[in-house]
Scaffold this active site. Structure first.
Site, short mmCIF file in Angstrom:
data_model
loop_
_atom_site.label_atom_id
_atom_site.label_comp_id
_atom_site.label_asym_id
_atom_site.label_seq_id
_atom_site.Cartn_x
_atom_site.Cartn_y
_atom_site.Cartn_z
N CYS A 185 30.49 72.14 3.11
CA CYS A 185 30.05 73.47 3.50
C CYS A 185 30.22 73.58 5.02
O CYS A 185 30.72 72.65 5.65
CB CYS A 185 28.61 73.73 3.07
SG CYS A 185 27.45 72.45 3.59
N THR A 186 29.81 74.68 5.60
CA THR A 186 30.13 74.96 7.00
C THR A 186 29.66 73.86 7.94
O THR A 186 30.47 73.19 8.59
CB THR A 186 29.54 76.30 7.42
OG1 THR A 186 29.93 77.31 6.50
CG2 THR A 186 30.04 76.69 8.82
#
Length: 302
Positions: A185-186
């Site tokens: 994820c980010t």
């Protein structure tokens, strides 16, 4: 004008009085002229802030003084000074809304029972050693993957983090429960929780990228396993790690290559429209329609 920066960060640690931490963080940010979003819960802190570099450095030093926040990995990127319209500091049941506040357990070391952390180079090494056996599993909302993802990754059809548990429990991923799975994820926070949820549901070998896509892109650039642009939760909307970044997004109007999300013209709608520069010139392409969820896609911060 002083150099502007943005920091993305999270820290899992027991917080006995989230409201007291909220007031402290709000006062601290206001005194330093910082804007952005911070979430506090009994599990820790999650935030993205922008402002003067000197002010952000003072913020980092002060925040690390809190028990359990000393080891927070603050990720820095370029800012403009106008990346956030205001400061919002809130208390919530969860740092990321998976709807599992009582399932997640934390101690001073972080999430209890989460996936094994891999440095970016270790991710590449795992793939080099085990090849197609390795499964990349996107821990973000599906629209984020339209402009950037890991090669051959599974992209769950979810609109918000609320949808992940139901999607995982549907049985559609039972065939990969014995495979090495790399969640991403980010900035890493969503995978801290997602990996623990997957392990609790029978996935045997679950990893997460230490520092998320941000750290991977900074380390490995655009010549390894990541392809495209990274969606970010501020007014920049996307970033590239190098000038070699591929453009994998497709304009929703003409199908041309683009990495540019645009805000829906309806101020009451929070959906984004993926449009190339030419189609963006026609305001008709920004009109709200029945496909828009009007959801809170941009509430997450990592």
């Amino acid at each position: 004008m002083e150099l502007q920066k943005i920091i993305l960060y999270y820290g899992f640690a027991p917080v006995a009085d989230p409201e007291a931490v909220r007031l402290w963080q709000k006062t601290l940010c206001e005194s330093l002229g910082l804007k952005g979003r911070i979430i506090i819960s009994k599990h820790g802190i999650n935030g993205t802030l922008g402002g003067d570099m000197s002010a952000l450095k003072k913020y980092v030093r002060a925040t690390k003084e809190f028990p359990g926040f000393k080891k927070i990995d603050f990720k820095w990127s370029e800012g403009t000074g106008n990346d956030f319209p205001r400061l919002r500091v809130r208390v919530r049941d969860e740092l990321v809304a998976f709807n599992a506040p009582d399932e997640i357990k934390v101690d001073l070391k972080g999430i209890v029972g989460g996936g094994k952390h891999l440095k970016p180079a270790q991710v590449d090494q795992l793939v080099a050693e085990r090849g197609d056996e390795v499964v990349f599993f996107d821990g973000r909302n599906a629209f984020e993957a339209k402009i950037g993802k890991f090669k051959n990754a599974i992209i769950p059809d979810v609109q918000t983090s609320h949808d992940f548990i139901r999607d995982i429990e549907s049985g559609k991923y039972d065939g990969i429960k014995d495979k090495p799975i790399v969640t991403y994820c980010t900035g890493g926070i969503r995978c801290e929780i997602l990996s623990a949820i997957m392990i609790d549901r029978g996935f045997k070998e679950v990893y997460q990228i230490d520092g998320g896509i941000v750290r991977y892109g900074e380390s490995q650039g655009d010549t390894s396993l990541w392809e495209g642009s990274l969606y970010v939760f501020d007014d920049r909307l996307n970033i590239n790690f190098t000038d070699k970044a591929k453009t994998i997004g497709e304009c929703e109007h003409c199908g041309g290559a683009t990495s540019s999300f645009r805000n829906c013209k309806n101020l009451g709608c929070k959906d984004l429209v993926l449009l190339c520069d030419e189609c963006f010139k026609d305001e008709a392409n920004l009109q709200c329609n029945e496909t828009h969820t009007r959801g809170r896609r941009r509430e997450s911060v990592g």
